[in-house]
Write a protein that holds these residues in place. Structure first.
Motif, short mmCIF file in Angstrom:
data_model
loop_
_atom_site.label_atom_id
_atom_site.label_comp_id
_atom_site.label_asym_id
_atom_site.label_seq_id
_atom_site.Cartn_x
_atom_site.Cartn_y
_atom_site.Cartn_z
N VAL A 41 10.94 -9.61 16.67
CA VAL A 41 10.72 -10.87 16.27
C VAL A 41 10.50 -12.37 16.97
CG1 VAL A 41 12.72 -11.45 15.07
CG2 VAL A 41 10.45 -12.53 14.16
N PRO B 236 9.28 -11.32 10.60
CA PRO B 236 9.26 -9.71 11.36
C PRO B 236 7.78 -9.12 11.15
CG PRO B 236 11.61 -10.13 10.51
CD PRO B 236 10.47 -11.05 9.81
N ASN B 237 7.06 -9.14 11.28
CA ASN B 237 6.64 -7.83 12.06
C ASN B 237 4.68 -8.33 11.53
OD1 ASN B 237 7.12 -5.33 12.61
ND2 ASN B 237 7.50 -4.54 10.67
N GLU C 85 12.85 -4.76 10.48
CA GLU C 85 11.99 -4.40 11.93
C GLU C 85 11.34 -3.14 11.81
OE1 GLU C 85 12.68 -6.15 15.62
OE2 GLU C 85 12.43 -8.30 14.78
#
Ligand code: FAD
Length: 323
Positions: free
Chosen positions: A19, A157-158, A202
């Motif tokens: 991230v 994240p992602n 993640e």
């Protein structure tokens, strides 16, 4: 107008979390050709600083103090505040992680600034930076425009694509000795739970189990499938409440929010509180023996069947493909 944007990098077990690289990509977009400055805290190596540069930061500051070697919100917020005063950036981007969620409102309050939390994308239109973030447990999305002051956001994240690593990039790495005082808590020791090493929030692939898994042992085939695919194991609250697995695996409204490329839900009914944590997964596969289960309403692929028959078949199939 170009901008200077600071990115707080997050290190876990000696490695930068993905991230942090995604945050650099977001910062780059906001900077509009200006400068992206990475910030690392504590006893971190120059090689971690260099990897922030290889992923797009222009330079990196390492804030040092013995009290920064383990995370406390008190020490981190004092250090970040000092860097903000010294650098006077136009923006501050942090990952929407446990640390990011804890630290960013403190900093925003200290600066009397706004904060866009849990952004999943952003666009820059002229001088305006517009973030998109989910609301109502992911059932709707809102756009937030920062009109004044520091552009401060946490990013989920992602969701934002990090740049490809460019090993030819170089930049300045400086050390800043910060002043930390009046700490109300000090971390003496960190005890980690054993995991298969893939961070759930993640992970690109998650194999999640629900109450349908029926026991601790029932999670074993899910763990095998996750290991085979290089993914992580997650769970519904139903499974956690039944003590089939640890609460750190819980996904949903009161657990972790995840955005993997592939989410395989095994024996999970699809309660709204669970869906809140995983509905943004790119591909959802549901395995459930009840054809009416709600999870099928959001699944891209549904398998009506007994997970104890289907999961071993998937393992067999993936093993044969991998050979
Ligand atoms: P169940 O609803 O019992 O579903 C089990 C499923 O397994 C069923 O669909 C059944 O058909 C299937 N099944 C059984 N045996 C098999 C088999 N052999 N093969 C295939 N399928 C099988 N829940 C979360 O997950 N995350 C949260 O963060 C969360 N937060 C909450 C917050 C609040 C305030 C509240 C009130 C609830 C929250 N919940 C949360 C709980 C949520 O409402 C559900 O109770 C929970 O998600 C149900 O878990 P489950 O789907 O595993 O269990």
């Amino acid at each position: 107008m170009t901008k200077k944007v600071l990115v707080v990098g997050e290190v876990r077990q000696g490695e930068l979390r993905n991230v942090s690289f995604e945050a650099i990509a977001a910062a780059k977009q906001i900077s509009d050709g200006g400068e992206v400055v990475g910030l690392l805290l504590g006893n971190v190596s120059d090689s971690l600083a260099n990897s922030m540069i290889q992923y797009g930061a222009d330079r990196v500051i390492i804030a040092k103090h013995t009290n920064l070697d383990s995370y406390t919100s008190d020490a981190y917020s004092q250090a970040i505040f000092q860097v903000l005063q010294e650098e006077e950036p136009d923006g501050l981007i942090v990952g929407h992680t446990s640390i990011g969620k804890d630290i960013s409102p403190r900093i925003a309050a200290k600066l009397n600034s706004g904060l866009v939390s849990d952004a999943i994308s952003l666009e820059v239109i002229g001088e305006q930076v517009i973030f998109t973030r989910p609301i109502y447990s992911g059932k709707a999305f809102e756009k937030k425009m920062v009109t004044d002051g520091l552009i401060m956001a946490t990013i989920r994240p992602n969701n934002i694509q990090a740049f490809q690593k460019d090993e030819t990039r170089s930049g300045e790495v400086t050390t800043l000795n910060v002043d930390i005082k009046d700490l109300r808590s000090i971390v003496k020791d960190v005890v980690r739970k054993a995991t298969n090493g893939v961070d759930l929030s993640e992970a690109k692939i998650i194999v999640a189990g629900g109450r349908g898994v029926k026991s601790k042992d029932g999670f074993k085939p899910l763990e095998e499938l996750a290991n085979l695919l290089g993914g992580a194991v997650g769970a519904s609250r139903g499974a956690c409440d039944a003590h089939y697995c640890d609460y750190s695996l819980q996904i949903g409204q009161t657990g972790k929010v995840v955005t993997p490329d592939l989410y395989i839900a095994c024996g999970i009914s699809g309660a709204i509180q669970h869906i809140a944590g995983m509905s943004n997964a790119k591909v959802i596969v549901a395995i459930n023996k009840d054809p009416e289960a709600n999870i099928f309403s959001i699944a891209d692929y549904g398998i009506v069947g007994d997970l104890f028959e289907v999961v071993p078949l998937l393992i067999e199939e993936f093993k044969s493909v991998a050979v």
